[in-house]
Design a protein around this motif. Structure first.
Motif, mmCIF file in Angstrom:
data_model
loop_
_atom_site.group_PDB
_atom_site.id
_atom_site.type_symbol
_atom_site.label_atom_id
_atom_site.label_comp_id
_atom_site.label_asym_id
_atom_site.label_seq_id
_atom_site.Cartn_x
_atom_site.Cartn_y
_atom_site.Cartn_z
ATOM 1 N N PRO A 10 7.682 88.993 40.695
ATOM 2 C CA PRO A 10 6.646 88.876 42.094
ATOM 3 C C PRO A 10 6.539 87.851 43.023
ATOM 4 O O PRO A 10 6.746 88.305 43.877
ATOM 5 C CB PRO A 10 5.058 88.451 41.119
ATOM 6 N N THR A 11 6.734 86.803 42.497
ATOM 7 C CA THR A 11 7.679 85.915 43.631
ATOM 8 C C THR A 11 8.246 86.250 44.482
ATOM 9 O O THR A 11 8.455 86.157 46.107
ATOM 10 C CB THR A 11 7.524 84.418 43.457
ATOM 11 N N GLU A 12 9.229 87.087 44.455
ATOM 12 C CA GLU A 12 10.847 87.888 44.693
ATOM 13 C C GLU A 12 10.026 88.560 45.884
ATOM 14 O O GLU A 12 10.326 88.609 46.540
ATOM 15 C CB GLU A 12 11.745 88.185 43.870
ATOM 16 N N LYS A 13 8.975 89.316 45.583
ATOM 17 C CA LYS A 13 8.318 90.695 46.302
ATOM 18 C C LYS A 13 7.884 89.997 47.764
ATOM 19 O O LYS A 13 8.302 89.989 48.988
ATOM 20 C CB LYS A 13 7.567 91.407 45.799
ATOM 21 N N LEU A 14 7.367 88.504 47.214
ATOM 22 C CA LEU A 14 6.615 87.935 48.094
ATOM 23 C C LEU A 14 6.961 87.253 49.080
ATOM 24 O O LEU A 14 7.323 87.521 50.477
ATOM 25 C CB LEU A 14 5.192 86.823 47.746
ATOM 26 N N GLN A 15 8.413 87.114 48.651
ATOM 27 C CA GLN A 15 9.475 86.308 49.388
ATOM 28 C C GLN A 15 10.726 87.850 51.132
ATOM 29 O O GLN A 15 11.391 87.027 51.271
ATOM 30 C CB GLN A 15 10.590 85.362 48.474
ATOM 31 N N LYS A 16 10.103 88.411 50.092
ATOM 32 C CA LYS A 16 11.094 89.726 50.494
ATOM 33 C C LYS A 16 10.500 90.581 51.117
ATOM 34 O O LYS A 16 11.170 91.058 52.212
ATOM 35 C CB LYS A 16 12.036 90.355 49.856
ATOM 36 N N LEU A 17 8.711 90.021 51.885
ATOM 37 C CA LEU A 17 7.959 90.909 52.199
ATOM 38 C C LEU A 17 8.033 90.976 53.500
ATOM 39 O O LEU A 17 8.688 92.375 54.404
ATOM 40 C CB LEU A 17 6.949 90.263 52.277
ATOM 41 N N PHE A 18 9.204 90.180 54.475
ATOM 42 C CA PHE A 18 8.928 90.289 55.815
ATOM 43 C C PHE A 18 10.951 90.065 55.990
ATOM 44 O O PHE A 18 10.940 90.538 57.188
ATOM 45 C CB PHE A 18 8.963 88.844 56.768
ATOM 46 N N ASP A 19 11.505 90.149 54.984
ATOM 47 C CA ASP A 19 12.899 90.426 55.353
ATOM 48 C C ASP A 19 13.194 91.963 55.412
ATOM 49 O O ASP A 19 13.201 92.928 56.557
ATOM 50 C CB ASP A 19 14.101 90.436 54.006
ATOM 51 N N TYR A 20 11.728 93.233 54.367
ATOM 52 C CA TYR A 20 11.648 94.014 54.689
ATOM 53 C C TYR A 20 11.059 94.833 55.724
ATOM 54 O O TYR A 20 11.260 95.754 56.946
ATOM 55 C CB TYR A 20 11.820 94.919 53.621
ATOM 56 N N ILE A 21 9.998 94.234 56.325
ATOM 57 C CA ILE A 21 9.074 94.384 57.048
ATOM 58 C C ILE A 21 10.826 94.175 58.794
ATOM 59 O O ILE A 21 9.563 95.210 59.898
ATOM 60 C CB ILE A 21 7.471 93.670 57.952
ATOM 61 N N GLU A 22 11.073 93.136 59.017
ATOM 62 C CA GLU A 22 11.581 92.472 59.760
ATOM 63 C C GLU A 22 13.308 93.881 60.226
ATOM 64 O O GLU A 22 13.120 94.445 61.141
ATOM 65 C CB GLU A 22 12.819 91.987 60.267
ATOM 66 N N GLU A 23 13.394 94.674 58.679
ATOM 67 C CA GLU A 23 13.993 95.828 58.942
ATOM 68 C C GLU A 23 13.487 96.934 59.355
ATOM 69 O O GLU A 23 14.261 98.143 60.179
ATOM 70 C CB GLU A 23 15.088 96.081 56.863
ATOM 71 N N TRP A 24 12.497 96.988 59.367
ATOM 72 C CA TRP A 24 11.303 98.080 59.956
ATOM 73 C C TRP A 24 11.115 97.699 61.436
ATOM 74 O O TRP A 24 11.675 99.067 61.775
ATOM 75 C CB TRP A 24 10.652 98.166 58.811
ATOM 76 N N VAL A 25 11.259 97.225 61.974
ATOM 77 C CA VAL A 25 10.611 96.442 62.834
ATOM 78 C C VAL A 25 11.891 96.738 63.830
ATOM 79 O O VAL A 25 11.516 97.265 65.346
ATOM 80 C CB VAL A 25 10.153 95.298 63.474
ATOM 81 N N THR A 26 13.137 96.265 63.671
ATOM 82 C CA THR A 26 14.803 97.188 63.956
ATOM 83 C C THR A 26 14.697 97.494 64.292
ATOM 84 O O THR A 26 16.101 97.633 64.336
ATOM 85 C CB THR A 26 15.370 94.997 63.240
ATOM 86 N N SER A 27 14.405 98.726 63.369
ATOM 87 C CA SER A 27 15.559 100.184 63.181
ATOM 88 C C SER A 27 14.837 100.595 64.878
ATOM 89 O O SER A 27 13.916 100.754 65.190
ATOM 90 C CB SER A 27 15.118 100.631 61.829
ATOM 91 N N PRO A 28 15.523 101.586 64.673
ATOM 92 C CA PRO A 28 15.552 102.635 65.989
ATOM 93 C C PRO A 28 14.343 103.221 66.009
ATOM 94 O O PRO A 28 13.918 103.624 67.180
ATOM 95 C CB PRO A 28 17.095 103.497 66.469
ATOM 96 N N ASP A 29 13.963 103.535 64.835
ATOM 97 C CA ASP A 29 12.459 104.615 64.791
ATOM 98 C C ASP A 29 11.278 103.848 64.687
ATOM 99 O O ASP A 29 10.413 104.122 64.607
ATOM 100 C CB ASP A 29 12.618 105.496 63.516
ATOM 101 N N PHE A 30 11.399 102.233 65.021
ATOM 102 C CA PHE A 30 9.975 101.026 65.226
ATOM 103 C C PHE A 30 9.246 101.682 66.501
ATOM 104 O O PHE A 30 10.085 101.481 67.500
ATOM 105 C CB PHE A 30 10.704 100.160 65.027
ATOM 106 N N HIS A 31 8.276 101.817 66.516
ATOM 107 C CA HIS A 31 7.630 102.318 67.873
ATOM 108 C C HIS A 31 6.273 101.979 67.786
ATOM 109 O O HIS A 31 5.221 101.973 68.644
ATOM 110 C CB HIS A 31 7.432 103.630 67.643
ATOM 111 N N GLY A 32 5.954 100.699 66.857
ATOM 112 C CA GLY A 32 4.478 99.877 66.588
ATOM 113 C C GLY A 32 4.024 100.090 65.064
ATOM 114 O O GLY A 32 4.388 100.968 64.773
ATOM 115 N N VAL A 33 2.947 99.616 65.364
ATOM 116 C CA VAL A 33 2.273 99.846 64.296
ATOM 117 C C VAL A 33 0.508 100.791 65.368
ATOM 118 O O VAL A 33 0.191 100.515 65.581
ATOM 119 C CB VAL A 33 1.423 98.594 63.583
ATOM 120 N N GLY A 34 0.867 101.670 64.117
ATOM 121 C CA GLY A 34 -0.572 103.376 64.773
ATOM 122 C C GLY A 34 -1.942 101.951 65.020
ATOM 123 O O GLY A 34 -2.658 102.406 65.867
#
Length: 187
Positions: A77-101
Motif C-alpha cells: 500500500p505505501t508503494e502504491k501511494l508513492q508511485k501514484l504521481f509517477d503514473y500521473i506524470e506518465e499519463w500527463v506527458t503522453s501524446p494523448d493527454f488533453h486534460g481532465v474532463g
C-alpha cells in the motif's frame, strides 16, 4: 454498447477534448461521426446527456488505467501511494493527454446547479476519495488531509499542463507529492 453509440461517444469525447464542449455543436459531432442528429438523440436524448456520458466514460477510463498501473506494478500500500504521481506524470506527458474532463467541464459549466458542473464536482471528490483510500491502506494518520493536498496538486498540475504542454508543472507536483507522502509516512 452498440457500435454506433460508441462511435458517437468517442467522436464527442475527442471533439470536446480538442475543441471544447460549448464550441462543439451537435452538427459537428454527427458530421464527424458519420451519422445523423436523429441517431445521436436516439442514443443520448440531448447534448447534455451526451456530455455527461463522455465525462463518465473518460473518468472511468482514467480510473481503470490508474488502477491497473498501480495494481500490476506495486505490491505494498505505501508503494502504491508513492508511485501514484509517477503514473500521473506518465499519463500527463503522453501524446494523448488533453486534460481532465471534470476540470474542463467545470470551467465551461460554472453554475453549481448545472448537471455537468455537479458531475464534475462529484468526479473531483471521487478522485480525492481514491487517494484517501490509498492513504488509508498505507496507514497514513491524516489520510483525509493528505488526500486533499495530493488532489490539489493533481488538479493544479493537470490544469497547468493542459494550458501549456511541457510546462514542468507535473514534475514539480510530483516532487511536492513525494515530500508530502514521505512526511505523512513518518508520522
Amino acid at each position: 454498447m452498440t457500435g454506433l453509440r460508441e462511435k458517437i461517444l468517442t467522436t464527442a469525447s475527442n471533439l470536446f477534448q480538442t475543441q471544447g464542449i460549448n464550441s462543439t455543436g451537435v452538427d459537428t459531432i454527427v458530421a464527424v461521426a458519420g451519422t445523423t442528429k436523429m441517431t445521436l438523440y436516439k442514443y443520448f436524448g440531448s447534448k447534455e446527456v451526451l456530455i455527461l456520458e463522455v465525462l463518465k466514460q473518460g473518468h472511468q477510463d482514467f480510473q481503470n488505467w490508474l488502477n491497473d498501473k498501480l495494481s500490476n506494478n506495486t505490491k505494498q500500500p505505501t508503494e502504491k501511494l508513492q508511485k501514484l504521481f509517477d503514473y500521473i506524470e506518465e499519463w500527463v506527458t503522453s501524446p494523448d493527454f488533453h486534460g481532465v474532463g471534470f476540470i474542463k467541464a467545470s470551467a465551461e459549466f460554472p453554475k453549481e446547479d448545472n448537471p455537468v458542473h455537479q458531475l464534475s464536482s462529484q468526479q473531483s471528490q471521487q478522485f480525492k476519495q481514491y487517494i484517501h483510500h490509498l492513504a488509508t491502506e498505507a496507514n497514513i494518520k491524516d489520510a483525509e488531509g493528505l488526500a486533499l493536498q495530493l488532489s490539489l496538486l493533481f488538479e493544479g498540475a493537470v490544469q497547468a499542463e493542459q494550458m501549456k504542454r511541457g510546462s514542468g508543472a507535473i514534475k514539480y507536483a510530483k516532487t511536492a507529492a513525494k515530500f508530502l507522502i514521505d512526511g505523512a509516512l513518518k508520522h
